[in-house]
Motif scaffolding. Structure first.
Motif, PDB file in Angstrom:
ATOM      1  N   UNK A  81     -10.686   1.187   3.377  1.00 30.56           N
ATOM      2  CA  UNK A  81      -9.897   0.657   4.475  1.00 30.56           C
ATOM      3  C   UNK A  81      -8.623   0.069   3.898  1.00 30.56           C
ATOM      4  N   UNK A  82      -7.493   0.580   4.351  1.00 29.55           N
ATOM      5  CA  UNK A  82      -6.209   0.154   3.818  1.00 29.55           C
ATOM      6  C   UNK A  82      -5.401  -0.507   4.924  1.00 29.55           C
ATOM      7  N   UNK A  83      -5.121  -1.780   4.770  1.00 25.19           N
ATOM      8  CA  UNK A  83      -4.346  -2.543   5.751  1.00 25.19           C
ATOM      9  C   UNK A  83      -3.027  -2.994   5.148  1.00 25.19           C
ATOM     10  N   UNK A  84      -2.092  -3.346   6.027  1.00 29.51           N
ATOM     11  CA  UNK A  84      -0.783  -3.831   5.594  1.00 29.51           C
ATOM     12  C   UNK A  84      -0.188  -2.900   4.529  1.00 29.51           C
ATOM     13  N   UNK A  85      -0.158  -1.625   4.849  1.00 26.30           N
ATOM     14  CA  UNK A  85       0.334  -0.641   3.888  1.00 26.30           C
ATOM     15  C   UNK A  85       1.818  -0.825   3.605  1.00 26.30           C
ATOM     16  N   UNK A  86       2.188  -0.521   2.370  1.00 30.89           N
ATOM     17  CA  UNK A  86       3.565  -0.655   1.911  1.00 30.89           C
ATOM     18  C   UNK A  86       4.072   0.707   1.434  1.00 30.89           C
ATOM     19  N   UNK A  87       5.376   0.924   1.443  1.00 29.02           N
ATOM     20  CA  UNK A  87       5.903   2.205   0.948  1.00 29.02           C
ATOM     21  C   UNK A  87       5.436   2.536  -0.467  1.00 29.02           C
ATOM     22  N   UNK A  88       5.246   1.532  -1.304  1.00 25.86           N
ATOM     23  CA  UNK A  88       4.792   1.784  -2.674  1.00 25.86           C
ATOM     24  C   UNK A  88       3.327   2.209  -2.749  1.00 25.86           C
ATOM     25  N   UNK A  89       2.622   2.206  -1.625  1.00 27.33           N
ATOM     26  CA  UNK A  89       1.262   2.739  -1.589  1.00 27.33           C
ATOM     27  C   UNK A  89       1.250   4.253  -1.403  1.00 27.33           C
ATOM     28  N   UNK A  90       2.411   4.840  -1.193  1.00 28.08           N
ATOM     29  CA  UNK A  90       2.508   6.292  -1.026  1.00 28.08           C
ATOM     30  C   UNK A  90       2.039   7.001  -2.293  1.00 28.08           C
ATOM     31  N   UNK A  91       1.045   7.874  -2.140  1.00 28.34           N
ATOM     32  CA  UNK A  91       0.440   8.556  -3.285  1.00 28.34           C
ATOM     33  C   UNK A  91      -0.608   9.537  -2.774  1.00 28.34           C
ATOM     34  N   UNK A  92      -1.138  10.327  -3.697  1.00 25.99           N
ATOM     35  CA  UNK A  92      -2.343  11.102  -3.422  1.00 25.99           C
ATOM     36  C   UNK A  92      -3.530  10.252  -3.857  1.00 25.99           C
ATOM     37  N   UNK A  93      -4.476  10.086  -2.964  1.00 27.14           N
ATOM     38  CA  UNK A  93      -5.644   9.252  -3.223  1.00 27.14           C
ATOM     39  C   UNK A  93      -6.856  10.128  -3.517  1.00 27.14           C
ATOM     40  N   UNK A  94      -7.577   9.771  -4.585  1.00 25.25           N
ATOM     41  CA  UNK A  94      -8.736  10.529  -5.023  1.00 25.25           C
ATOM     42  C   UNK A  94      -9.964   9.624  -5.053  1.00 25.25           C
ATOM     43  N   UNK A  95     -11.085  10.164  -4.644  1.00 19.62           N
ATOM     44  CA  UNK A  95     -12.334   9.461  -4.903  1.00 19.62           C
ATOM     45  C   UNK A  95     -12.988  10.082  -6.128  1.00 19.62           C
TER      46      UNK A  95
END
Length: 124
Positions: A81-95
């Motif tokens: 769960x990702x809240x208060x997202x910021x532009x620097x959170x832009x990425x490809x997310x992997x589990x």
């Protein structure tokens, strides 16, 4: 063999929220440490959050207080769960998953299986 499939990525405005899911199959889900990592183009893969075999959770300083990792054993699914997202959170997310808790505390070399990734884009 373990298969991991992420979903839930997308485009969101700064300050918004997203929930990523990672469906696991092919192994005993509850006995594996699991984690989320991300990669920004041109940079190294970065640890985001992890959940150990015993249930302890770990977070990178950059997301602590904004992101929450959880798992549903019955559904064999890992969530972020990702809240208060910021532009620097832009990425490809992997589990990722592995038999050692170090996979869940930031040691990506101890994560044996990886998903294909899901793109998260945060606009300003």
């Amino acid at each position: 063999q373990v298969q991991l499939v992420e979903s839930g990525g997308g485009l969101v405005q700064a300050g918004g929220s997203l929930r990523l899911s990672c469906a696991a199959s092919g192994s005993i889900f509850s006995l594996n440490a699991m984690a989320w990592y991300r990669r920004i183009p041109g940079e190294q893969r970065e640890f985001i959050a992890g959940i150990a075999v015993g249930g302890s959770t770990y977070y990178a300083d950059s997301v602590n207080g904004r992101f929450t990792i959880s798992r549903d054993g019955a559904k064999r699914t890992l969530y972020l769960q990702m809240n208060n997202l910021k532009p620097e959170d832009t990425a490809v997310y992997y589990c990722a998953t592995g038999p050692r808790n170090s996979c869940a505390t930031g040691s990506s070399s101890n994560c044996v299986y990886w998903g294909q990734g899901t793109q998260v884009t945060v606009s300003s």
